[in-house]
Structure formats: structure tokens, C-alpha cells
Design an enzyme around this catalytic site. Structure first.
Site, PDB file in Angstrom:
ATOM      1  CB  ALA B  13      -0.945  -0.012   1.198  1.00 35.00           C
ATOM      2  CG  ASP B 222       8.302  -9.338   2.375  1.00 34.63           C
ATOM      3  OD1 ASP B 222       9.302  -9.976   2.731  1.00 34.63           O
ATOM      4  OD2 ASP B 222       7.716  -8.528   3.112  1.00 34.63           O
ATOM      5  CD  GLN B 241      19.775   5.636  -6.954  1.00 33.93           C
ATOM      6  OE1 GLN B 241      18.750   5.956  -6.393  1.00 33.93           O
ATOM      7  NE2 GLN B 241      20.099   6.045  -8.158  1.00 33.93           N
ATOM      8  CB  THR B 255      16.335  15.055   0.834  1.00 33.70           C
ATOM      9  OG1 THR B 255      16.005  15.296  -0.522  1.00 33.70           O
ATOM     10  CG2 THR B 255      16.493  16.383   1.516  1.00 33.70           C
ATOM     11  CG  HIS B 353      18.114   5.469  -1.807  1.00 37.42           C
ATOM     12  ND1 HIS B 353      17.377   5.810  -0.694  1.00 37.42           N
ATOM     13  CD2 HIS B 353      17.646   6.250  -2.815  1.00 37.42           C
ATOM     14  CE1 HIS B 353      16.509   6.762  -1.020  1.00 37.42           C
ATOM     15  NE2 HIS B 353      16.638   7.024  -2.306  1.00 37.42           N
ATOM     16  NE  ARG B 388      15.094   5.588  -7.767  1.00 38.04           N
ATOM     17  CZ  ARG B 388      15.080   6.639  -6.944  1.00 38.04           C
ATOM     18  NH1 ARG B 388      14.645   7.806  -7.361  1.00 38.04           N
ATOM     19  NH2 ARG B 388      15.515   6.515  -5.710  1.00 38.04           N
ATOM     20  CB  SER B 393      11.742   6.381  -7.378  1.00 39.38           C
ATOM     21  OG  SER B 393      11.785   7.292  -6.320  1.00 39.38           O
TER      22      SER B 393
END
Lengths: 296, 573, 287
Positions: B13, B222, B241, B255, B353, B388, B393
Site C-alpha cells: 500500500a 517480499d 542504487q 535528501t 537506497h 535511477r 521513482s
């Protein structure tokens, strides 16, 4: 500079315990370690049966709130060294919830209250347009910014004094969420959200005891009390306040004070040799109170 | 033990899972989300910096495409990248319509000066690594949190059913068709069968394979492991990454936005050493480049105070800018490292990451197994190739989450509910029961820690055949030792010891694949850097790896990269 | 002689004169003058529900009165102290608010420059007089007496407006002053629990449940009395006590306790007004 510290942790296994119990663990404490680090150490090395929620360990997912020495907060950003009281650290599950196991509580009531306030931007169907809906002033945005940082950690709910005595209270988190959308210029639900909140929760928002705990326990420094008061103001202006509070406000308007300095009080003051006071302070406040409308 | 039936069951989710659920539900499908966490706890919440899109008239789709292709070190499939970039702008506006309050042009200045009048009408964008234009939209420095909450709110509005804190233990497959999942309700300890015409995996990455990671403790691969066990291949798993700025020592994320706002990276000698690695872009070079630069400085003894970290210095940005634009970073430094970035630099080092690899899907999220879809980090479309770009993302989750949700809803129309193997629930119950009764000598936390350490040390930022083979052998040894683990047993109610044991199975499965794929790729590309093969080798390796389980073995296969507009060139910044 | 403007608020002069008179007596003993400047009104708190901006304007108006008189404000009521401090904090730190509040005050011909300092009476004792000096004046020590400290929520919250004074989670200043009399300040469960007074006018049942929660916890601690410093708490714990249960727990205002310890005749300290009689407790120390 490793040292040892005792974690006193509340345990509860629904299958075997009738009442919560406490268990003490020795934790190797190195500078910089958080309370979550301590719990993880216990689980990995001492007692794998200890259950608690945790995820991001960087203070943003809101999973790991517990009560540390009686105060609720996410434990991943609580330094052990800042929280040792009397040589130990007390860890309990959030209050005002039912315990599932150990430090894991059932948050259904919390989410239910959040859902009551229609916590979404009711701006009609979302579409793929080439344009932002939002046309706002920085003032509008600052209201959203003030409240949208909530991480649903439920610390405020746990520390809420009113909820402890009455679980019907809608609680600070849901009110904060409602506030966030009420101040979104894109939202079209507007006062309907307020009305429904009122209808669904009876005297919901008014049950705030103004103890101030939610503001202190919020890890994101959201001005919860301000949000709650702002809703009260809205309802008050629509004449939807509880009678007791209307009377209090009327007293203030009539006398400049809440309790009348009646005969009895004046006699008592005289008897005790207390200085005389002006019984009616209303004229001093009249110019302030007579102004129309609720200012922001 | 209950049997639930839905058209589409979505596992996970986070942003991709919820976006897919909303879309599938809007298309009329009966959708349910099965997630081991409450939706707002999902790891998308931790994304800080932003989400890329071409929404400024001075920017071009071609530039965003090229930056992404180049960032991927030419391993990204260009036809898919074109979809990602083309659909980016409308997805930004869609998020905004959903309720996300993006940072606006002029907002920061207005707030800093407490000047509140005047309308703001344009979404602000900040520069991000590896891109030639400031095209990263953001919401202060908690973009992921704000978007995840917005998505959850729309999920509520849409009325999608969520089975929260249900740990999915397996995919149910019969005759090459997915028919649902089995999941453990952590709250009651009961196991349930979810039958569905389509299953969509949105379980995120596997950061916990590594000892130093920015990822949440639940990010254990998972979904990938689950699919892999059923014979579904995993693509490009060697590409991991490493984010250059993990806070020392925990590895939690600082960040890229900090560098976007102008922070410096400085070694123990006080040098802004990026000038030696990427003089053009300096701190804003792509993540793999910056991560390797930092790792080199540390390995060559130029860490700060002789320790394995360098400094991220924000002080020259000034109090006002830090407090307004990067408040969360400041909070992070104070709470987790006892460092206030207003007055001291933050200690950082690279941290695992993001997983570029995953379950291979087409541009609509369909995997090679009938009825199985995937979206987000657990999928490999592949738009990120070997590396990436920051800000791509979050973009991937909404663009391909939406597409996968739509495709799954279309797929279930006219599809009958597939058969499930007889007694699958009982079999799974026995398996879980046996695990709960395991009383061997081995410890789950110890095996996990040994795995994480060997993977970070030997299959990390710098890779060489010898050590990687040791890591692979170790992973296989640990898998054997896992058979002799010890659990305390007891009740199944919120038995997190059991969940951790199940998660460790995923980690072991995925780690083996990563190591094997990395050993086989004898070149350096993007995040995969081989000391013994330091050059990119397009002749032999311009291709995707596909790993597949065959019994106890893993077989590797390869497939070509889709190249449309941008022929490979040397990647220089 | 130190002078302070005494902000009595609404509850104290009308209903809790025992608090007021004992504060005056104790102040006198300590050489402190508490003056009543003309012009103070209600602090504004009761207007929180109706209009928070007007509430803050009322607060600022009171602070302007004190500023004009050149006096620091001392409050007896924790809620008055918190309400005034909140408005003051906002006025000092928020430019936008400062402007709006300044305008509102200007319209009634007043001005506030933001210089007034507000403290609770207890805090003033703690900071300006000091625990040691208070200890030195004790002639009737409460040795061996177990008392429960009731801080009241607004004595320390919101923490941001009390410039670092005390620890809102585990405050100690009231305990220290209680123990200065020789008494022992007992620990009890959820010591900072709220009395519920603010809900009295909204939902009496919830309000009284909150009061009961704390009384039960105090009873469990074996305390022989309760020491409070907030008239709202006083109403709940003292006036309402008998309607909640048979606790027989005397509730003293801090200056009443200090006054007795200083040797002042209890008659002068307004004990007649206390609903739950403190006779036995006072007997213990020979008063």
C-alpha cells in the site's frame, strides 16, 4: 563510552496475561542511540517475543509511537540519554487504546476518527489537465503547511486528557486533518465537513479539555490547540456552541469577568480584608468585544 | 481461516499500490489492498526530495528523456522511458487535483519575509542530480509523505478495501495462472486465502539486504521473493542504487534536495572533492557518481576525523533557507545524530537506497505470469536501467501504478476466477506452524545481520569477483543455516518474531539473486561498479539480466535493451 | 520591597478568596508588595471558544495596563498565566499577529510595546524568593506529612511560552516548594493529569470523571492532602470532591500551606472557604 541502562517495558500477551505486566531489560547504551535502537537490541539479543511496531526509523512513518516515561512520542527519534529518569527508562504502549500485544495497540478508533472528517480534498473529479487547480496566496498555503505534516503517530490521541475520560471525543488528530482541508482553497466541502463532524460526533470537538498535551506531544510541532479553537470559533459564530460556554462568554461581555462579584463575594472580601474591586469591568472590554465578525 | 474473493488483490500500500488500487477501482473492478503495514506507514513516506516532470515551457520532454536514459547508463528501455516522461506532467497535475499542495513559486520567499498577499499559481521546481533543468516538483522536504497521505485520502474517498497489517506469505499459482495470495492477519494470527483474478505486487524494494540502508525495516523484498519462488524471473537485480548521503551511522536518508539547495560535500581535509570526480556538476552529479566519490574518499583515508564518513555542509545556505526549505533535514540531524546543520556539518556516507531491478513487466505492469502484475520499486519496467535519477521513482509509482491498475481492471473483465491448488491454505498453515515450532540452534537476527554485513561489504558500491563469490557462498550457507533457526513459539497474535523470520526468507532469496547477477555482469555500468572490470562494455553487456529459479538452482538469461532515440555514448558529467 | 501587579483573574476574587488572602499574607511575610492596578479584566480565556482573536486582544489589553503601570504581572491562576503568556508570546514572535493585535488595541486608544513580563505566583516565589529562603522561614514544619502536588495544566503548558521554565513533562518547582515546608511530595500515577474544569460547562460527566481519575490516583498514593496552585483545579478537587466520592482529602493552595508553615494563623489564611476541612492536617503541625 558504552554504558548500561534499564528499560522497564510493559508486556501483555492476550493469550496468557490478564493484566499488563512489566519486564526489565539491561540495554547497552552508546551515545546517539535512540529508544527504538534499545528496543531493537532487546528483541535481537534478549527477548525476541517482545512486539512493537516500527518501520522507517527516521521519524516520518509514524509507526513507533509509545509512551516513554509517561509521555507519548515516536521512539525512533528519542535519544536514550535524554530520557533516563531515575536510572531507567519506562516504555509503555500508547494510552487511550486497547492493547493487542505488548507495545502494539489497536488504532482502529484513531483511524475511524480521522475518517469521520472526510480527510480528502473534495474538489470534484480529478482530471489530467495541464493546469494546477490551486491558486493560492502564501497565507493559504501557510495554513496547509502548518498542519499537513501530521504523521498519524497518534501521540496526541494517547496523551489526550479528555479522551481518557470520554472516548467519544473526536480527538486532536482528526481535528487537525479537518483543519488542513478546511483551509485548502481547492476544497469544495467547506462547512459541510464541519457540520458532518458535528453531526457524527455529537459534542465531539467541544470535549477538548484544553489541557495542552496534544500540542506538546506532537513530534511535528503542529499547533493542535489553535486548530481546535478555530473550529470552536466557527461553530460559535453559527450559534452552535454548548449553552454553558455561551453563558460564560455572555458573562464576560456583561461583566468583564466570568464570575459575578456578588454580595456574598464582596462581603467575604471585606471580611478577609481584601482590596475592593470594580464589580463591572464590561465597559473596559466593550470596545473590543462589540466588533463584528470573527477575525482570523 | 477465511476465503476472501476480489477481482484484483494488490499486495502493498505504498504510492504505487494505492495508485493502482484507485485506478482499478475507478475502472469498476472490485479491488482490495493487502498490506503488511497500514498504508500511511509505507516506505514511500520517506521520499523527501521530489518528483520530476516537464511542466516549465522552457524545459523539454526530450531533455528529461535524455537525462533519464543517460542516467540509466543506457540500460533503461527507451520506449518505456518515453512513456514515463510523456505522462509525467499530467500525473503531476493529477496529484495536485487529488489534493497535494506542491511548493509554489514564490512561497518560500513569501514565508521567509512573512509577506502573504498576492496569488501564487505555479508549481515550483528544484534542480536535482543528473538533470540539466530544474524539473523536480516538491512539497517542502517531505514530498513522499505528502503524496502518500494524499493517495491514502483518495483511497478512502474511493472506498477501496484495505486489509492492513496482513502479511502476505505466498502467491497462489495453479497451471501457470495466479489465483490469489495467502496472507496472515497479524492482529489475530489467522491465515486467510485471498482469491483474485489478478494480483498486483507493489511491495517495494529490498534495502534490508544491506547493513547500511536508508530503507525502512519493512523493506525486505517480499514481493520479489514471492514471485521468484513461483518461477517468475527477476530482472537486473545487480543494480542497487546507493544514495550518497545517508546519515552516519544509521544510514537514514538525507535528501538530495539538500544538495539541490546548494549544500557542499567536504572530506576530512576540508576539500570539496567532487571537483575531482565531476567538475561540471559537482555535488549534483548523479547518485552513483557521488556515492562512489564519497566511498573512495573514505576508503583512501580522507574521511572526517579518520572515521567512515564525510561532511555535508549546509551552513553557507543560511538559517532562513534551511529552516524554510529543509526543516526536516535539520530535525533529522538533531534527533538522530545530535548535529544541528545550522552550525555543524552533517556526517554522511553512502547508503543502500533503491532497487533498479525487480519483477519484469511490460509498460502496463503485466508480468510474464498470467494474472500477475507489478508496479513501483518491486517491478522492473525498466525505466531506471543501471541507475535511477532522483525524482524519477515517485514519478514511476504514479505513472505505472495508474497504468497497472487500469490494465489489471481491464484484465479481470471477462476473466473467470482462476482455480487455486487444493488445500493451499492448509499447506501454508502447516508451513507457518512448523516455522513457529522451529527450535534449532540458529538465530534469525544473527543470520540476518551476517547476510546484511557481507552484502554491504562485498556486493556494495565497489565490487570484485572474489569477494562477491564469497558473499554468494555466504548467502547460500546462511540459507542452509536458516533451516535450523529458533523461534520462541507462543501465540500468533502480532508475533513479530515470526514475521521477521518470514522476511528473512525473502532477504535470503533476493540476496542470492543480487550476488549471482552481479558476479556474472563483467562490466561496470551505472550503480554496478566492478573494480576488476571498470569500463562499460556495450559490446557484450548492453542487455538486461533475467534470473529465474529452477529448483535449487538459479539460471541467468539475458534480453536486449530497447533503444529508440538515444544511442549509447560515454556517460560523463 | 519588590512590587508586582497581582492579576487575580475571575475565579479567585469571586470564589477562591482563600487563595488570594493567603497569597497576600505570604507575600507580606516575604517583603513582597502585590498591587492591584486599575484596569485589569478577565484574562480572556473564556473567549477561546467564541473568538480567539478577541481573546488575545483582551489579554494584550491587560498586558498594556501592566506596561503602563510599569509592573511585572504575577497571576494566581495558572490558566490566566498561560493565556496572558500565550498572547504575549504571539505578540512578540509573530509579526503578522503583532500588527493585527496592535491595530485592535489602537482602536480603543491603547498601545502595547511588548515589554510586560508574566509569571505565576509560584514561579515568582521559586525564582525571586527561592526555595532556601522559604525553607529558612518555616516555623511549623510539615515533617512526615505526605502531600500531593497538583500543578494544573497551564502552569507549564504550552511549554514554548514559558521560556524554558520547569519541565512540562515532569515539573518539579511546586514539589520543591512543598518540600521546603518539610512535607514530602508524593509521586502518584499520571501526576500531570488534568482536572477537567474546562469541560464543566460542556459535559459535566466527562469533567467530573477527569477529576475523579486524579483523586483516585492521589488516594492510592497515601497522600494526606493536596496542594494546588490553580483556582480551576481548586473548584474541581475541593468544591466538587464530596459530590464525587468520600476522599476526605484537604486541598490547600500553595500560599495556604506556606502561610501555615510560616506560622501565620490559619484563620487569616481563609481556611474557612476550603470545602474539605484541613483541620486534622493542620493539627498535625500544631496549627
Amino acid at each position: 563510552m558504552a554504558s548500561e541502562v534499564t528499560f522497564r517495558v510493559q508486556r501483555f500477551d492476550p493469550k496468557t496475561d490478564r493484566e499488563p505486566r512489566f519486564k526489565e531489560y539491561r540495554v547497552r547504551n552508546e551515545p546517539g542511540m535512540t529508544v527504538l535502537d534499545g528496543l531493537l537490541q532487546i528483541k535481537a539479543e534478549t527477548d525476541p517475543t517482545l512486539s512493537f511496531r516500527r518501520s522507517c526509523r527516521s521519524g516520518i512513518c509514524g509507526s513507533c509511537a509509545v509512551r516513554i516515561n509517561g509521555s507519548s512520542r515516536p521512539c525512533c527519534n528519542a535519544q536514550i540519554n535524554d530520557n533516563i529518569v531515575g536510572g531507567r527508562l519506562l516504555v509503555e504502549p500508547l494510552a487511550n487504546f486497547d492493547i493487542i500485544k505488548d507495545l502494539v495497540v489497536n488504532l482502529d478508533a484513531f483511524w475511524g476518527k480521522i475518517r469521520q472528517v472526510h480527510p480528502w480534498n473534495e474538489s470534484g473529479e480529478f482530471r489530467h489537465t495541464g493546469k494546477a487547480l490551486m491558486e493560492v496566496t502564501a497565507d493559504d498555503l501557510s495554513e496547509i503547511r502548518k498542519t499537513e505534516g501530521c504523521i498519524f503517530c497518534a501521540s496526541c490521541h494517547s496523551d489526550c486528557e479528555a479522551l481518557r475520560s470520554n472516548r467519544d471525543f473526536v480527538g486532536p488528530a482528526a481535528i487537525v486533518r479537518a483543519y488542513r482541508f478546511m483551509h485548502d482553497p481547492r476544497d469544495r466541502l467547506g462547512n459541510k465537513r464541519l457540520d458532518e463532524l458535528k453531526a457524527r460526533t455529537g459534542i465531539g470537538v467541544w470535549l477538548c479539555a484544553i489541557c495542552g498535551n496534544c500540542g506538546e506531544s506532537c513530534p511535528k510541532l503542529i499547533p493542535t490547540n489553535e486548530c481546535i479553537a478555530s473550529f470552536k470559533n466557527s461553530w460559535f459564530s453559527e450559534n452552535k456552541a454548548p449553552d454553558g460556554l455561551k453563558t460564560t462568554a455572555e458573562n464576560l461581555e456583561k461583566m468583564g469577568r466570568v464570575y459575578e462579584l456578588d454580595e456574598f463575594a464582596l462581603r467575604m472580601r471585606e471580611k478577609l480584608g481584601l482590596p475592593p474591586l470594580t464589580p463591572n469591568n464590561a465597559p473596559k472590554l466593550e470596545p473590543i468585544l462589540k466588533k463584528k465578525g470573527v477575525a482570523k | 481461516m477465511t476465503v476472501f474473493t476480489h477481482d484484483v488483490v494488490i499486495v502493498g500500500a505504498g504510492l504505487a499500490g494505492m495508485r493502482a488500487a484507485i485506478e482499478a477501482s475507478r475502472q469498476g473492478a472490485d479491488v482490495a489492498i493487502v498490506s503488511k503495514l497500514h498504508p500511511v506507514r509505507s516506505h514511500s513516506v520517506a521520499a523527501q526530495g521530489g518528483i520530476n516532470a516537464v511542466i516549465n515551457p522552457e524545459d523539454t520532454i526530450k531533455d528529461h528523456e535524455f537525462d533519464t536514459v543517460k542516467g540509466s547508463d543506457y540500460l533503461g528501455d527507451q520506449d518505456r522511458i518515453e512513456v514515463l516522461i510523456a505522462e509525467a506532467p499530467m500525473n503531476i497535475y493529477e496529484l495536485e487535483h487529488m489534493g497535494a499542495a506542491f511548493s509554489m513559486v514564490g512561497e518560500g520567499e513569501a514565508l521567509a519575509q512573512r509577506h502573504f498577499e498576492g496569488r501564487l499559481g505555479t508549481i515550483d521546481q528544484r534542480p536535482f542530480g543528473g538533470q540539466n533543468f530544474p524539473r523536480t516538483c516538491f512539497i517542502q522536504d517531505r514530498t513522499g509523505q505528502a503524496l502518500l497521505h494524499t493517495m491514502y485520502e483518495n483511497l478512502l474517498r474511493q472506498g477501496v478495501m484495505v486489509y492492513e497489517e496482513y502479511y502476505t506469505t505466498r502467491l497462489v499459482v495453479k497451471d501457470g495462472v495466479v489465483g490469489g495470495v495467502v496472507a496472515l492477519d497479524q492482529r489475530t494470527g489467522e491465515l486467510h486465502l485471498f482469491r483474485a483474478k489478478a494480483v498486483l505486487l507493489a511491495t517495494g524494494g529490498y534495502g534490508r539486504v544491506f547493513s547500511v540502508t536508508s530503507n525502512a525495516m519493512d523493506v525486505t523484498g517480499d514481493g520479489m521473493a514471492m514471485a521468484f519462488r513461483e518461477g517468475v524471473p527477476l530482472e537486473d537485480m545487480e543494480f542497487v542504487q546507493f544514495h550518497p548521503t545517508g546519515l552516519y551511522p544509521t544510514g537514514i536518508l538525507v535528501t538530495e534536495g539538500a544538495r539541490g539547495e546548494g549544500a557542499y560535500i567536504v572530506n576530512g581535509k576540508g576539500e570539496r572533492f567532487m571537483s575531482r570526480y565531476a567538475a561540471g556538476k559537482m555535488e549534483l552529479a548523479p547518485r552513483d557518481v557521488v556515492a562512489r566519490a564519497i566511498q573512495t574518499e573514505i576508503e583512501e583515508g580522507r574521511g572526517v576525523k579518520g572515521r567512515p564518513y564525510v561532511d555535508l555542509d549546509l551552513r553557507h545556505l543560511g538559517c532562513a533557507k534551511i529552516q524554510e526549505r529543509l526543516p526536516q533535514i535539520r530535525e533529522l540531524g538533531i534527533n538522530f545524530a545530535a548535529v544541528d546543520c545550522l552550525t555543524q556539518p552533517l556526517p554522511i556516507r553512502p547508503t543502500a537506497h533503491y532497487s533498479m531491478g525487480g519483477v519484469p513487466t511490460d509498460v502496463n505492469g503485466a508480468s510474464t505470469l498470467k494474472g500477475l502484475f507489478a508496479a513501483g520499486e518491486c517491478s522492473c519496467i525498466s525505466v531506471h536501467g543501471a541507475n535511477r535519477l532522483g525524482g524519477n521513482s515517485l514519478l514511476e509509482t504514479v505513472v505505472f501504478g495508474r497504468r497497472a491498475g487500469m490494465a489489471a481492471a481491464a484484465f479481470v473483465k471477462g476473466t473467470a476466477l482462476p482455480e487455486v491448488p487444493a488445500g493451499v491454505l492448509e499447506t501454508e498453515k502447516k508451513r507457518i506452524g512448523a516455522l513457529l515450532d522451529a527450535r534449532g540452534p540458529e538465530s534469525v537476527p544473527r543470520i540476518r545481520e551476517e547476510l546484511q554485513t557481507v552484502m554491504f561489504d562485498k556486493v556494495g558500491i565497489y565490487r570484485t569477483e572474489g569477494p562477491m563469490k564469497e558473499a554468494l557462498a555466504k548467502a547460500r550457507e546462511l540459507k542452509k543455516r536458516y533451516k535450523d533457526i529458533h523461534l520462541s513459539g507462543g501465540s500468533l497474535v502480532f508475533n513479530t518474531e515470526l514475521i521477521e523470520a518470514l522476511e528473512l526468507q525473502s532477504l535470503l532469496e533476493v540476496a542470492e539473486v543480487i550476488a549471482l547477477c552481479a558476479i556474472n555482469r563483467t562490466e561496470s555500468r551505472g550503480s554496478h561498479f566492478r573494480r576488476d572490470f571498470p569500463k562499460r562494455d556495450d559490446q557484450n553487456w548492453l542487455k538486461h539480466t533475467l534470473a529465474r529459479r529452477k529448483g535449487d538452482d538459479i539460471v541467468l538469461d539475458y534480453k536486449p535493451v530497447a533503444i529508440t532515440k538515444y544511442p549509447p555514448q560515454e556517460r560523463k558529467y | 520591597m519588590k512590587r508586582y501587579a497581582l492579576f487575580t483573574g475571575c475565579t479567585v476574587p469571586a470564589q477562591m478568596q482563600n487563595y488570594e488572602v493567603s497569597a497576600l499574607k505570604v507575600a507580606g511575610k516575604l517583603g513582597i508588595e502585590l498591587v492591584y492596578p486599575e484596569g485589569f479584566t478577565c484574562c480572556g480565556f473564556p473567549y477561546e471558544a467564541k473568538d480567539t482573536f478577541k481573546q488575545k486582544t483582551i489579554s494584550i489589553r491587560n498586558l498594556a495596563v501592566a506596561e503602563e503601570a510599569g509592573l511585572e504581572v504575577v497571576t494566581l491562576c495558572s490558566t490566566c498565566g498561560s493565556t496572558l503568556s500565550k498572547a504575549n508570546h504571539l505578540f512578540r514572535t509573530d509579526r503578522k499577529y503583532r500588527g493585527k493585535l496592535g491595530d485592535a488595541l489602537g482602536e480603543i486608544g491603547m498601545e502595547y510595546r511588548g515589554t510586560t513580563r508574566i509569571r505565576h505566583f509560584t514561579r515568582m516565589l521559586y525564582e525571586d524568593v527561592g526555595v532556601e529562603r522559604i525553607r529558612s522561614l518555616v516555623v511549623r514544619p510539615f515533617k512526615g506529612v505526605k502531600l500531593a502536588a497538583d500543578y494544573g495544566c497551564h502552569y507549564v503548558k504550552p511549554a514554548a511560552v514559558f521560556d524554558g521554565f520547569d519541565d512540562y513533562r515532569r515539573p518539579h518547582t511546586l514539589d520543591d516548594l512543598i518540600e521546603a515546608t518539610g512535607a514530602s511530595s508524593v509521586d502518584f500515577k499520571d501526576k500531570m493529569a488534568c482536572c477537567g474544569a474546562a469541560l464543566l460547562a460542556v459535559d459535566e460527566k466527562t469533567s467530573v470523571n477527569m477529576t475523579k481519575y486524579k483523586l483516585d490516583n492521589i488516594r492510592a498514593s497515601g497522600a494526606e492532602g493536596m496542594v494546588t496552585q490553580c483556582p480551576f483545579c481548586g473548584i474541581m478537587y475541593d468544591v466538587y470532591q464530596n459530590t464525587i466520592g468520600e476522599y476526605n482529602l484537604p486541598v490547600l493552595y500553595l500560599p495556604q500551606l506556606l502561610g501555615v508553615a510560616f506560622g501565620i494563623d490559619p484563620k487569616e489564611l481563609g481556611f474557612k472557604i476550603n470545602q474539605v476541612k484541613a483541620t486534622n492536617l493542620l493539627k498535625k503541625v500544631g496549627a
